[in-house]
Structure formats: structure tokens, C-alpha cells
Design an enzyme around this catalytic site. Structure first.
Site, short mmCIF file in Angstrom:
data_model
loop_
_atom_site.label_atom_id
_atom_site.label_comp_id
_atom_site.label_asym_id
_atom_site.label_seq_id
_atom_site.Cartn_x
_atom_site.Cartn_y
_atom_site.Cartn_z
N ASN A 10 12.14 7.86 4.62
CA ASN A 10 11.51 9.18 4.75
C ASN A 10 12.61 10.22 4.58
O ASN A 10 13.42 10.42 5.49
CB ASN A 10 10.85 9.30 6.14
N LYS A 12 12.31 13.29 4.49
CA LYS A 12 11.95 14.56 5.15
C LYS A 12 12.17 15.73 4.18
O LYS A 12 12.03 15.54 2.98
CB LYS A 12 12.76 14.74 6.44
N HIS A 96 3.20 11.64 11.03
CA HIS A 96 4.60 11.61 11.46
C HIS A 96 4.74 12.55 12.67
O HIS A 96 4.10 13.60 12.73
CB HIS A 96 5.52 12.05 10.32
N GLU A 98 6.82 14.67 13.48
CA GLU A 98 7.16 16.07 13.17
C GLU A 98 5.91 16.84 12.73
O GLU A 98 5.76 18.02 13.02
CB GLU A 98 8.27 16.11 12.10
N GLU A 168 7.13 4.83 16.07
CA GLU A 168 8.30 5.70 16.08
C GLU A 168 8.36 6.46 17.39
O GLU A 168 7.74 7.53 17.53
CB GLU A 168 8.21 6.70 14.92
N GLY A 174 15.81 10.83 14.84
CA GLY A 174 16.86 11.79 14.53
C GLY A 174 17.80 12.09 15.68
O GLY A 174 18.56 13.05 15.63
N SER A 213 16.12 6.30 14.48
CA SER A 213 17.56 6.03 14.46
C SER A 213 17.88 4.58 14.10
O SER A 213 18.79 3.98 14.67
CB SER A 213 18.20 6.44 15.79
C1 PEP Z 1 11.78 9.33 10.65
O1 PEP Z 1 11.94 10.46 10.21
O2 PEP Z 1 10.68 8.77 10.51
C2 PEP Z 1 12.89 8.67 11.32
C3 PEP Z 1 12.70 7.48 11.82
O3 PEP Z 1 14.07 9.36 11.36
P1 PEP Z 1 15.51 8.79 11.82
O4 PEP Z 1 15.68 7.43 11.18
O5 PEP Z 1 16.48 9.79 11.31
O6 PEP Z 1 15.49 8.69 13.31
#
Ligand code: PEP
Length: 256
Positions: A10, A12, A96, A98, A168, A174, A213
Site C-alpha cells: 500500500n 498510500k 483502510h 486511514e 491491521e 506506520g 509495521s
Molecule cells: C498500511 O498502510 O496498511 C500499513 C500496514 O502501513 P505500515 O506497514 O507502514 O504500518
């Protein structure tokens, strides 16, 4: 049941024509070394066309969002799923964290997006997860069931034959803070159990990704959990060597 690992990036709201080209050529150079793993990248929508053209064989294209509207029309700023299909998308992220937190997407809206995606032939990657506050108050399972049930109730268990679920935890996205192996496996087993409560066979074949992460140094540990079938990778998907190292962890665990 054997499930093929899926490692999805992703991006983003990141990228540029130059940065994308470099990233894709880095992925292309090594993609053959992770041939048993399905790779997928989700660039920002304006780059879907150029990224789709530059993708190496075996790497799927995904979008980060779509409109819930059944038909295109007067919805300024939105992107319809037919457009994503036209540009070669196979997958689309829905819900997601976000989108939920920053753009007010409710469980209901996410379920509508999931349904529209499937109706148009896209595979939805349904993202669900609890906040830190929800985890600390012992509400993780309640939140996961609520988010998953909204989709199950609207679209039915049969829809999960062609869908992916990404667990997630919001507190891990992040932040550099990854769920432990135990925390991740417990959440995944819980989700698979919820699906199995509706249909055990479908639950056994639905791919459940971990996101939050995930990095080269923790991917193997996470992917070796019984109910983790790959990862949704944010930050680490912007560097070809990290994304491929994560995919290599899945490759080393793949059953031939
Ligand atoms: C994500 O944006 O779905 C995500 C898992 O981000 P990160 O790996 O940076 O934590």
C-alpha cells in the site's frame, strides 16, 4: 488447506513518476525469486495507468479505494470501480483505517464499497482492526466482529470466496510498533473462527493478511503463524529491497 501467500504494498499517498519507475524496476529485478508468492502493489489512483503498464509479470495491480456508487455519475472527486477495472486492477483496498479515521468511512460505507467492488469483478481487500484504546479496554474482538459482520450481513459468507481480509491493528500502522506473533495469530484465528461460524470451507480458504509495521526483520515470524497468509505492507513497500525481503519470507514458508 494450503493458501498462497499474498504480499501487497500500500503506497498510500506517496510516489512520483520517477520514484515509481525505480521502485518497479527494483521489484521486477527480483520478482522471479519469490515466484510462489503473489505480489500486489496499490499506487495512488493517478498512477494506476503508468504503474499497470510497467508492472512485471506476476505482480498484480490494486487500488487504494473506490466509490461505493453502483454506477458512475455526478460524484466529483470519486473513482468508480469500472475505471479501476479498465486500468487493470485486480484488487482494491476497502476500509483502510486511514479511510475510516480521516474520511469518516463507517462500517456501513465500507460494506457498500466491498459489495460494489465485487459486483464489478474486483477482489476487495477488507481492512479491519482495533485502535489502541479499544485494545486496552478489552474491546478488540468486539470491534473486529462488528467490522466483519457489517460485511458478512450485507454480502454473505459466499462473498469471501473472492475476498481478502487484512487485519491491521491501528496502533501498529506506520508506528514502528508491530503486533507480537501471539497477538497477531490470536486476532487472525478469531477472524477465521468468525468466518467458520458461517462456513468452515470458505473460512479455510480465505486469505487473511497481517498489516502494521511489517518489515523484513519481523515478516518471517508473523507469516509463520497458522492463520496469517501474507501481509499488507505500507512504509516498507516503498523500498524494493524491503518489499522483496518481506516477500522472500513468505516464499521461504510457501508450500510447493
Ligand atoms: C498500511 O498502510 O496498511 C500499513 C500496514 O502501513 P505500515 O506497514 O507502514 O504500518
Amino acid at each position: 488447506m494450503t493458501r498462497q501467500y499474498l504480499v501487497a504494498g500500500n503506497w498510500k499517498m506517496n510516489g512520483s513518476l520517477k520514484a515509481n519507475a525505480e521502485l518497479l524496476s527494483g521489484i521486477a529485478a527480483q520478482a522471479a525469486t519469490v515466484a510462489d508468492v503473489e505480489l500486489m502493489v496499490c499506487p495512488p489512483s493517478v498512477y494506476l495507468d503508468s504503474v499497470g503498464r510497467a508492472l512485471s509479470a506476476g505482480v498484480a495491480l490494486g487500488a487504494q479505494n473506490l466509490s461505493e456508487q453502483a454506477k458512475p455519475g455526478a460524484f466529483t472527486g470519486e473513482v468508480h470501480g469500472t475505471m479501476l477495472v479498465e486500468f487493470g486492477c485486480r484488487y482494491v483496498l476497502v476500509g483502510h483505517s486511514e479511510r475510516r479515521a480521516l474520511y469518516g468511512e463507517t462500517d456501513q460505507r465500507v460494506a457498500e464499497k466491498y459489495q460494489t467492488a465485487q459486483t464489478l469483478g474486483l477482489i476487495p481487500v477488507l481492512c479491519i482492526g482495533e485502535t489502541l484504546e479499544e485494545r486496552e479496554s478489552g474491546a478488540t474482538e468486539l470491534v473486529l466482529s462488528r467490522q466483519l459482520d457489517a460485511v458478512l450481513d450485507r454480502c454473505g459468507i459466499a462473498s469471501f470466496q473472492s475476498a481478502v481480509v487484512a487485519y491491521e491493528p491501528v496502533w501498529a500502522i506506520g508506528t514502528g510498533k508491530t503486533a507480537s506473533r501471539e497477538q497477531a495469530q490470536a486476532a487472525h484465528a478469531f477472524l477465521r473462527g468468525l468466518l467458520a461460524g458461517r462456513d468452515a470451507k470458505i473460512a479455510g480458504s480465505t486469505r487473511l493478511l497481517y498489516g502494521g509495521s511489517c518489515r523484513p526483520d519481523n515478516a518471517h515470524e508473523l507469516f509463520s503463524c497458522a492463520d496469517i497468509d501474507g501481509g499488507l505492507i505500507g512504509g516498507a513497500s516503498l523500498k524494493a529491497s524491503d518489499f522483496l525481503a518481506i516477500a522472500a519470507a513468505a516464499q521461504s514458508l510457501s508450500k510447493a
